[in-house]
Design a protein around this motif. Structure first.
Motif, PDB file in Angstrom:
ATOM      1  N   GLN A 122      65.093  12.557  -0.582  1.00 20.61           N
ATOM      2  CA  GLN A 122      64.636  13.623   0.362  1.00 20.61           C
ATOM      3  C   GLN A 122      65.722  14.811   0.080  1.00 20.61           C
ATOM      4  N   THR A 123      65.062  16.037   0.016  1.00 18.41           N
ATOM      5  CA  THR A 123      65.907  17.012  -0.113  1.00 18.41           C
ATOM      6  C   THR A 123      65.657  18.129   0.726  1.00 18.41           C
ATOM      7  N   GLU A 124      64.727  17.987   1.535  1.00 21.57           N
ATOM      8  CA  GLU A 124      64.373  18.959   2.544  1.00 21.57           C
ATOM      9  C   GLU A 124      64.115  17.894   3.907  1.00 21.57           C
ATOM     10  N   TYR A 158      61.091  15.603   2.810  1.00 18.99           N
ATOM     11  CA  TYR A 158      60.142  15.946   1.730  1.00 18.99           C
ATOM     12  C   TYR A 158      60.994  15.649   0.457  1.00 18.99           C
ATOM     13  N   THR A 159      60.275  15.610  -0.611  1.00 18.97           N
ATOM     14  CA  THR A 159      61.175  15.360  -2.006  1.00 18.97           C
ATOM     15  C   THR A 159      61.367  16.707  -2.462  1.00 18.97           C
ATOM     16  N   ASP A 160      62.091  16.844  -3.782  1.00 14.76           N
ATOM     17  CA  ASP A 160      62.408  18.252  -4.217  1.00 14.76           C
ATOM     18  C   ASP A 160      60.859  18.761  -4.885  1.00 14.76           C
ATOM     19  N   THR A 161      60.047  17.800  -4.974  1.00 17.13           N
ATOM     20  CA  THR A 161      58.398  18.317  -5.491  1.00 17.13           C
ATOM     21  C   THR A 161      57.547  18.674  -4.336  1.00 17.13           C
ATOM     22  N   GLY A 162      58.179  18.932  -2.976  1.00 16.98           N
ATOM     23  CA  GLY A 162      57.408  18.995  -1.844  1.00 16.98           C
ATOM     24  C   GLY A 162      56.515  17.796  -1.208  1.00 16.98           C
TER      25      GLY A 162
END
Length: 185
Positions: A122-124, A158-162
């Motif tokens: 998870q980046t966000e 969210y992952t870095d791909t959204g």
């Protein structure tokens, strides 16, 4: 460094500025953000956890495109003997299977660490905080009158791909303060 506190009267300050960092979620062998932050605040964290699969509920479906079934992690989170929050987490089945999070004990760092290890870091995180009346079941569990206003946080990771890989509904008992910070640059 920002951190949670628990006052002598039991008031809980949930400081979101650092709670999801792996160093905080895993500190001292903690099994997730709640355990780590409650220990740092001098509390005695524990959780009762049930895990199951079910059709994707509306709360999560709004974030999971085309996901028909989810793994549900339903938790009652305590500080000592005091129930302080109810937390229901929904994870798409493919993510849950890859991360191995269908067992009750997900190990050091909890599900967010297991997801990262499985390639779903998870980046966000987005958290919507609302106030709403307690249901009969929530009121009974949290020791308030039915209809009492409670804070609810809908957390989406969210992952870095959204891609949304986690939706959690935190229902907080009485005595919480939430702290957030926004960079101005």
């Amino acid at each position: 460094m920002p951190q949670n506190t628990i006052s002598a009267s039991g008031q809980i300050l949930r400081d979101a500025r650092s709670r999801y960092r792996s160093s905080k979620r895993e500190e001292g062998g903690a099994h997730g953000a709640y355990e780590g932050e409650t220990r740092r605040a001098g509390g005695a964290p524990r959780a009762e956890v049930t895990v199951r699969r079910e059709p994707t509920p509306a709360t999560a479906a709004a974030h999971f495109e085309g996901v028909a079934e989810v793994v549900v992690r339903e938790r009652r989170m305590y500080d000592g003997d005091r129930l302080v929050q109810l937390a229901d987490t929904w994870v798409p089945v493919d993510v849950a299977e890859a991360a191995g999070i269908e067992q009750v004990d997900t190990g050091v760092g909890g599900i967010i660490s297991r997801m990262a290890e499985a390639g779903f870091a998870q980046t966000e995180v987005t958290e919507d905080v609302t106030q709403r009346p307690a249901t009969e079941a929530e009121a009974s569990a949290l020791g308030v009158a039915p209809g009492s206003l409670l804070l609810e946080i809908i957390h989406v990771g969210y992952t870095d791909t959204g891609r949304a890989v986690e939706v959690t509904r935190h229902t907080l008992g009485p005595g919480w303060t939430l702290r957030y910070s926004v960079p101005l640059n």
